[in-house]
Design a protein around this motif. Structure first.
Motif, short mmCIF file in Angstrom:
data_model
loop_
_atom_site.label_atom_id
_atom_site.label_comp_id
_atom_site.label_asym_id
_atom_site.label_seq_id
_atom_site.Cartn_x
_atom_site.Cartn_y
_atom_site.Cartn_z
N ASP A 191 30.21 37.56 34.39
CA ASP A 191 31.43 36.81 34.09
C ASP A 191 32.23 37.48 32.98
N ASP A 192 31.55 38.06 32.01
CA ASP A 192 32.24 38.76 30.92
C ASP A 192 32.98 39.99 31.44
N ILE A 193 32.38 40.68 32.41
CA ILE A 193 33.04 41.83 33.02
C ILE A 193 34.30 41.37 33.76
N ASP A 194 34.19 40.24 34.46
CA ASP A 194 35.36 39.70 35.17
C ASP A 194 36.49 39.37 34.20
N VAL A 195 36.15 38.86 33.04
CA VAL A 195 37.17 38.54 32.04
C VAL A 195 37.88 39.82 31.58
N LEU A 196 37.11 40.91 31.39
CA LEU A 196 37.72 42.19 30.99
C LEU A 196 38.70 42.71 32.03
N ALA A 197 38.47 42.37 33.30
CA ALA A 197 39.30 42.89 34.38
C ALA A 197 40.56 42.08 34.63
N GLN A 198 40.73 40.94 33.98
CA GLN A 198 41.89 40.09 34.23
C GLN A 198 43.16 40.73 33.69
N PRO A 199 44.22 40.78 34.52
CA PRO A 199 45.48 41.33 34.03
C PRO A 199 46.16 40.38 33.05
N LEU A 200 47.08 40.91 32.29
CA LEU A 200 47.84 40.09 31.35
C LEU A 200 49.32 40.10 31.72
N PRO A 201 50.04 39.02 31.63
CA PRO A 201 49.53 37.71 31.26
C PRO A 201 48.66 37.16 32.38
N GLU A 202 47.58 36.45 32.00
CA GLU A 202 46.62 35.98 32.99
C GLU A 202 46.96 34.61 33.55
N GLU A 243 50.92 30.62 36.09
CA GLU A 243 52.17 29.86 35.94
C GLU A 243 53.18 30.60 35.05
N ASP A 244 52.75 31.66 34.40
CA ASP A 244 53.64 32.44 33.53
C ASP A 244 54.68 33.14 34.41
N PRO A 245 55.97 32.96 34.15
CA PRO A 245 56.99 33.56 35.01
C PRO A 245 57.12 35.07 34.87
N ARG A 246 56.57 35.64 33.82
CA ARG A 246 56.66 37.09 33.63
C ARG A 246 55.75 37.81 34.63
N PRO A 247 56.15 38.97 35.12
CA PRO A 247 55.26 39.73 36.01
C PRO A 247 54.08 40.28 35.21
N LEU A 248 53.07 40.75 35.93
CA LEU A 248 51.93 41.37 35.26
C LEU A 248 52.44 42.52 34.41
N GLN A 249 51.95 42.61 33.20
CA GLN A 249 52.42 43.64 32.29
C GLN A 249 51.33 44.63 31.91
N LEU A 250 50.08 44.21 32.05
CA LEU A 250 48.97 45.07 31.65
C LEU A 250 47.82 44.86 32.62
N LEU A 251 47.39 45.94 33.27
CA LEU A 251 46.28 45.89 34.21
C LEU A 251 45.12 46.70 33.64
N PHE A 252 43.92 46.28 33.97
CA PHE A 252 42.73 46.95 33.43
C PHE A 252 41.88 47.50 34.56
N ALA A 253 41.59 48.78 34.50
CA ALA A 253 40.70 49.42 35.45
C ALA A 253 39.71 50.26 34.65
N GLY A 254 38.69 50.74 35.30
CA GLY A 254 37.68 51.57 34.65
C GLY A 254 36.30 50.99 34.90
N GLU A 255 35.31 51.80 34.70
CA GLU A 255 33.95 51.41 35.03
C GLU A 255 33.50 50.14 34.31
N ALA A 256 34.03 49.85 33.16
CA ALA A 256 33.63 48.65 32.41
C ALA A 256 34.20 47.37 33.02
N THR A 257 35.11 47.50 33.98
CA THR A 257 35.74 46.31 34.57
C THR A 257 35.25 46.03 35.99
N HIS A 258 34.25 46.76 36.47
CA HIS A 258 33.72 46.50 37.81
C HIS A 258 32.37 45.80 37.71
#
Length: 99
Positions: free
Chosen positions: A36-47, A50-65
């Motif tokens: 579950d902690d790994i899944d939290v690391l992989a969540q894009p921001l804003p998460e 309902e936030d009207p802004r588009p995704l601004q920050l995406l996370f990839a890498g071995e620590a997020t799988h």
């Protein structure tokens, strides 16, 4: 291949293999942590969906799988995951990855 997408403004490339505090380290699930902690690391921001802004920050890498953390395979799959997220965001057709 989408000509409507603007070119990147900048690129940040890490040099983790030669950084004095990492020297090529990799992720691991600490005692008391879970997938579950790994899944939290992989969540894009804003998460917040309902936030009207588009995704601004995406996370990839071995620590997020969740399954293949600390592996090159996990880094590759997480990159494909985030590329697919962008495809959906921009309504682009999804390419079929080839190995």
């Amino acid at each position: 291949g989408n000509p409507r997408l603007p070119a990147p403004r900048s690129v940040l490339r890490s040099r983790w293999h030669s950084a004095p505090y990492t020297r090529g380290s990799y992720s691991y699930v600490a005692v008391g942590s879970s997938g579950d902690d790994i899944d939290v690391l992989a969540q894009p921001l804003p998460e917040d969906p309902e936030d009207p802004r588009p995704l601004q920050l995406l996370f990839a890498g071995e620590a997020t799988h969740r399954t293949f953390y600390s592996t090159t395979h996990g880094a590759l799959l997480s990159g494909w995951r985030e590329a697919e997220r962008l495809n959906k965001l921009f309504e682009a057709p999804s390419p079929v990855p080839r190995l």
